[in-house]
Enzyme design. Structure first.
Site, PDB file in Angstrom:
ATOM      1  N   GLY A   1     -33.568 -25.183  19.384  1.00  0.00           N
ATOM      2  CA  GLY A   1     -34.208 -25.036  18.076  1.00  0.00           C
ATOM      3  C   GLY A   1     -33.918 -23.703  17.408  1.00  0.00           C
TER       4      GLY A   1
ATOM      5  N   ASP B   1      -2.750 -25.709   7.271  1.00  0.00           N
ATOM      6  CA  ASP B   1      -3.746 -26.652   7.787  1.00  0.00           C
ATOM      7  C   ASP B   1      -3.341 -27.088   9.191  1.00  0.00           C
ATOM      8  OD1 ASP B   1      -5.955 -28.835   6.905  1.00  0.00           O
ATOM      9  OD2 ASP B   1      -4.412 -29.752   8.163  1.00  0.00           O
TER      10      ASP B   1
ATOM     11  N   GLU C   1      -3.749 -20.630   5.995  1.00  0.00           N
ATOM     12  CA  GLU C   1      -2.545 -20.217   6.732  1.00  0.00           C
ATOM     13  C   GLU C   1      -1.900 -21.404   7.444  1.00  0.00           C
ATOM     14  OE1 GLU C   1      -1.315 -17.309   6.231  1.00  0.00           O
ATOM     15  OE2 GLU C   1      -3.067 -16.635   5.104  1.00  0.00           O
TER      16      GLU C   1
ATOM     17  N   THR D   1      -8.110 -24.343   8.228  1.00  0.00           N
ATOM     18  CA  THR D   1      -7.442 -24.896   7.054  1.00  0.00           C
ATOM     19  C   THR D   1      -6.414 -23.931   6.468  1.00  0.00           C
ATOM     20  OG1 THR D   1      -9.446 -26.133   6.553  1.00  0.00           O
ATOM     21  CG2 THR D   1      -7.832 -25.932   4.789  1.00  0.00           C
TER      22      THR D   1
ATOM     23  N   THR E   1      -1.733 -20.616  -3.915  1.00  0.00           N
ATOM     24  CA  THR E   1      -2.249 -21.979  -4.080  1.00  0.00           C
ATOM     25  C   THR E   1      -2.698 -22.259  -5.517  1.00  0.00           C
ATOM     26  OG1 THR E   1      -4.356 -21.160  -3.257  1.00  0.00           O
ATOM     27  CG2 THR E   1      -2.969 -22.323  -1.701  1.00  0.00           C
TER      28      THR E   1
ATOM     29  N   TYR F   1      -3.060 -12.218  -3.643  1.00  0.00           N
ATOM     30  CA  TYR F   1      -1.862 -13.017  -3.418  1.00  0.00           C
ATOM     31  C   TYR F   1      -2.088 -14.402  -4.000  1.00  0.00           C
ATOM     32  CZ  TYR F   1       2.153 -15.061  -1.039  1.00  0.00           C
ATOM     33  OH  TYR F   1       3.351 -15.677  -0.766  1.00  0.00           O
TER      34      TYR F   1
ATOM     35  N   ARG G   1     -21.365 -25.256  29.352  1.00  0.00           N
ATOM     36  CA  ARG G   1     -20.941 -25.095  27.959  1.00  0.00           C
ATOM     37  C   ARG G   1     -20.595 -23.645  27.623  1.00  0.00           C
ATOM     38  NH1 ARG G   1     -25.602 -27.727  24.495  1.00  0.00           N
ATOM     39  NH2 ARG G   1     -26.864 -27.596  26.380  1.00  0.00           N
TER      40      ARG G   1
END
Lengths: 677, 677
Positions: free
Chosen positions: A407, A432, A430, A428, A146, A143, A339
């Protein structure tokens, strides 16, 4: 020196203990996540085939050059379609194979971005001629939107498609360097055809971007067609998408027959007149489809990150010694589990939300078939917002998980580095994320204006439900009590208030917005939408889980974790509007919220391994020394280090050429120095 | 098709215009950043030599395998020391070369982590024998602390150094798999020697970790010494640190002479008695040195990211069309510049703060020489906190800058991918940021307790100055007016209040902390410290800048940007404590702060290119198609794409092996499908 010892044995013991502690029924949750037992078994069967086939071996990936990664990728593509023939796989089963292969193959562009526009926007004549070839990959396509100078702002694309009435042809042309098609996946080496987006020029008049079906390479020998220059655009940052041959192309007055304009909607008559499409937005379905699938696929990526990091944190012992004389498992430290457990909750929410999106998309799609675009704006607003929130969160979560592993998390063998690199462009492409924020805001503002006029709170769409709070007499909530925080409805309502207040504020200052207003407001609107969906998921739990009461209870807590941690991140906005009516000089008003989260962590901790096992990832899929199922991470790191090619090579040339000269020079200088003393 | 056209010409025009708009005097700011004209000229001279030498060519890096990256790295190492001889470089000049080479070379471990402990902690006998070789790289070394099973918790390291009184030797031994030394930079292929951290065992008694000087490889032929197994641990995540040969080593009862214990402080008598060091912390200097240098080096990394992204945003035009008919430069969008200008301010602050740290470290160091450890605790608290804040911010900023560049930001040619990958481990090494938080908190709590007792606000150290607010009658500030926000002292005071309130809250709930309290409070304490230093920088500006009033004014604004955006991120804490006394139901109380930031952005925008030019980076140093000095980014991308090796190769084998079979199979299936119709 033997390769086994206490730490490795302990790894296995710790993991086995964690599995014993889990009280949820893993397989019923696994089936829930995978849309039922049948689909789970399909996936299990296909993954077993792939993981035992040497074509899909991953052990050399970290050492391969770009060209080698690509070579492996096309071999995998070919093998998947061989396997399709061998095992008589359906299209769905091929899709399952491609999704679980842990590599973004060039063929995915054919499947997601080439075949859909050709089939849904091509004229009947074009589909008659090429449909079977496209469907069976007798041609492979990409496709081509861009350009070097233009991304998502398609109205400024420079490539032209000029109609030549005399020959009933279009002439595709790249007038400038910056019009070079760029960043086109599968173009550099793979594709034989492409859908090219170009400005339609009729009699010197520019009718804006349209799509054209263009042959790029010979089907005889794969050489470029005349007038087309094609190449690779170079490697991607962080080694991401390494297997995909993103390319560029320039067209020098390339002629294609008129039938190759994708002309189901807009058309050109033989004599070069433009025929308007019945509705400008009928072709938007494809973009919304891709965005809507990103919700679930990002959820599964977070699931990988959560599985790897939670497993490692379960067997990694470091720091303070506990009563058993061993160092503590790092997952027991609040700074670690605070976390990781939210990531687990994100994975569950987004996987389930992906299914909601699929249902919404299907509903919109069948209306679009009837040329009814009434569901488009709502779907556009929802998928834009979710695309931003889900991709941003996913990237952040993968990196948070990687860092939690200290580490060893920086070893390529952790597996989360390549996962991160491959997910990274989702923020970014589909649309931004920062550009998309404006779309979300535009939709929200429109709805806000409408509801202020109509006061009709009964017909609000699901993405606008929070706006009801701005109509009539709704008093702002106060600071919830400890027990109120336990009720998911509390957080949902607060997240809706946050969205409502931010949207109203934005509307009041639309001519003088601060620089982050758009971003903050768009995020709040989407999070309010998700929160309401999570509330629905919680209500449905007894239905979808059946008689497994323990599962219901734990998943409720996991969803509550999602809501409360989302609120914690957004609490600044509630405070900015004085929602909690904070008294000056008192203690931290957010403490009760944060303590609730802390305690929820402790309740979920014994279930963490079970909830990650329920994703069903095999060791082959995770490809992580630290996320290994049996927990024996040190053995894995040791074994994998020995696959490193620099360990095989004698590298004596390097020593002779560079190391020895440094040492000899230094030894001479040292001798000179001594001589002077 | 020519390679030049309007967009490229426009690129150049836009960049030239931006340079003309800049009103600051670039070279005087450049000299300020580089510690004066002389040092700047030294750097310029050395960079010119490096960039014109083919050994330091960067054009093939993205295509090289791990082994090739390493081979290039040691060639660069050798060349630098050749150049030292040729140009008679001082140690300082060699350091400048190594810092600006854009690659973490194995020799850096020798310079930073091997030579310092040997020279500062070795006995006079050891230094007599090896000092000149170490100083001249007649031997090359590494620092062997971490093990497969242990990172920063050195008290649990498993490697043993057992003293044998009979032979006056130590026996270095790796008793287990998990005791394998792991993650040791420069070990796998480069080092001849290492400083090994091992538990000192005397007569069966464990005296905890000590340092030993151990030969790893023969100086004749670079083969491993007997009893030592060495290898590479495999590649790093995201391709980071690709040029460094991180390795593992296992010791099988390896004997070394007694003199090779680093025994300037702790010692062992010939008959195996332990002699306590005069002060347990005399050897901490090295760690603090590394952390203190990270402030400035991270500042320079942010400077790179800011330079690249601001240059690209200046020439990239996309989206809305302006009055000139061209699309807008993306830097003019608030959503872009609100992301980039704070990075610029971070770079300036951290580069300048790095110099403050150097002064503080030198002061502490000269006291340590006198065995006076009085400045150690303060330096430890400051460097721990700064290490966390600076590295976390740096990584975040590099990625923010990369994302601001949209699609092309994901090209390896953007240059920010590899910068990110190489900086990424800084959040983990030299003390994992989450573990270090506890050190910051411990120091803050101790100071808080002390001041509550002593009420002595006059002798507070610089890292504790904010605690003065908790003693005596200080009334909490109110919401600043628009003009008060313009005064940097406003933000500094608010950041100090934030730290003070969080530390007090933490002290009051120390037995029931929420899971993120440590992290939030540590961040606030460090940011208060930095804010006070920024205030000093602002006050010093007229002195250091001299008669360039325009520079003073702009740098004041840049520092104010730093303070206000830091406050914006932390404003949730002030609101949580009710500092602004928000009224329920009113608008967003943070709006005035956020609008001030927005307007400050607009004031700084015309100076952005000048302020990035002042960092002085050459195109060779940035190695970025998007950060190119002349702004011609599309030409750069086009040119660099042609260096991609997959464009040279015919890759016909790939076509024959994998692509053609897919196409032929598909063509057959399509034909079968048609035949059935």
């Amino acid at each position: 020196m033997s390769a086994t010892h206490d730490a490795s044995t302990q790894n296995g013991i710790d993991m086995a203990n964690a599995r014993r502690t889990t009280s949820v029924d893993i397989s019923s949750i696994c089936h829930l996540l995978h849309n039922g037992r049948t689909q789970w078994e399909t996936r299990e069967r296909i993954v077993a085939i792939l993981s035992s086939d040497p074509v899909f071996d991953k052990s050399q990936r970290h050492y391969q050059s770009r060209a080698e990664r690509y070579t492996r990728a096309v071999a995998m593509m070919n093998r998947i379609y061989e396997l399709q023939v061998i095992h008589n796989w359906s299209q769905h089963e091929v899709g399952v194979a491609l999704f679980n292969i842990d590599e973004s193959l060039p063929i995915s562009l054919h499947n997601i971005a080439f075949q859909p526009p050709v089939m849904s926007q091509g004229s009947p004549e074009l589909i008659l001629e090429y449909g079977p070839l496209v469907a069976n990959r007798g041609i492979m396509g990409c496709y081509m939107q861009t350009e070097l100078g233009h991304g998502s702002n398609v109205s400024c694309l420079e490539t032209t498609a000029t109609y030549i009435p005399e020959t009933k042809e279009f002439e595709i042309h790249s007038p400038t360097l910056s019009s070079t098609k760029w960043w086109i996946g599968s173009l550099a080496k793979t594709s034989t055809h492409g859908v090219v987006q170009a400005k339609l020029i009729l009699g010197g008049v520019d009718h804006g971007p349209h799509l054209f079906f263009v042959q790029l390479r010979s089907l005889e020998n794969h050489k470029n067609m005349p007038g087309i220059v094609i190449g690779g655009i170079g490697p991607k940052a962080l080694g991401g998408f390494a297997a995909n041959d993103h390319g560029f192309a320039r067209f020098d007055h390339v002629r294609i027959p008129k039938i190759q304009m994708l002309s189901k909607f807009a058309q050109v008559t033989d004599d070069g007149k433009y025929v308007q499409p019945p509705h400008a937005k009928l072709s938007y379905g494809g973009m919304l489809y891709i965005r809507s699938t990103m919700v679930g696929s990002n959820g599964w990526a977070m699931a990988k990150a959560a599985t790897v990091a939670i497993r490692y944190a379960t067997v990694r012992r470091q720091g303070e010694k506990g009563p058993d004389g061993l160092e503590r498992q790092i997952i027991t430290y609040p700074s670690v589990h605070i976390r990781l457990l939210p990531i687990l909750s994100h994975a569950y929410v987004y996987i389930q939300l992906g299914k909601v999106l699929t249902r919404l998309f299907d509903a919109m799609s069948s209306r679009l078939q009837q040329k009814d675009t009434s569901l488009l704006p709502e779907m556009h607003a929802i998928t834009s917002g979710l695309k931003i929130t889900v991709t941003t969160t996913c990237i952040q979560d993968i990196e948070t998980a990687r860092r939690s592993m200290g580490g060893h998390g920086f070893s390529a063998f952790s597996g989360l580095g390549s996962l991160y690199a491959d997910q990274l462009p989702t923020v970014t492409f589909e649309g931004d994320n920062f550009v998309l924020n404006k779309q979300v805001i535009r939709a929200a503002q429109k709805s806000y204006t409408n509801i202020l006029k109509s006061k009709d709170v009964f017909n609000l769409s699901s993405s606008n439900a929070y706006l009801r709070l701005l109509v009539g007499e709704h008093s702002m909530p106060s600071l919830p009590s400890d027990s109120e925080w336990q009720n998911p409805a509390t957080a949902v309502l607060l997240l809706e208030w946050r969205a409502a207040l931010l949207v109203r504020e934005l509307a009041q200052h639309v001519d003088d917005l601060d620089a982050s207003a758009t971003q903050r407001t768009a995020g709040a609107v989407t999070e309010a939408f998700i929160a309401a969906r999570v509330m629905e998921m919680i209500k449905e739990l007894p239905v979808v889980i059946g008689d497994k009461q323990r599962n219901v209870k734990i998943l409720e807590k996991l969803y509550l974790m999602y809501l409360l941690t989302t609120l914690e991140t957004g609490v600044v906005d509630l405070l900015s509007f004085g929602v909690f009516g904070v008294a000056k000089g008192k203690g931290d008003v957010t403490r009760s919220l944060r303590l609730t989260i802390k305690n929820l962590c402790l309740e979920l901790l014994p279930e963490a391994i079970g909830l990650t096992d329920a994703f069903g990832y095999t060791d082959w899929e995770l490809d992580s020394a630290l996320g290994i199922y049996d927990g024996k991470v040190y053995e894995q790191l040791w074994r994998r280090a020995h696959s490193e090619p620099i360990n095989d090579a004698e590298m004596s040339a390097v020593y002779e050429e560079s190391i020895k000269p440094i040492l000899r020079r230094g030894q001479q200088q040292a001798a000179d120095m001594r001589a002077k003393l």
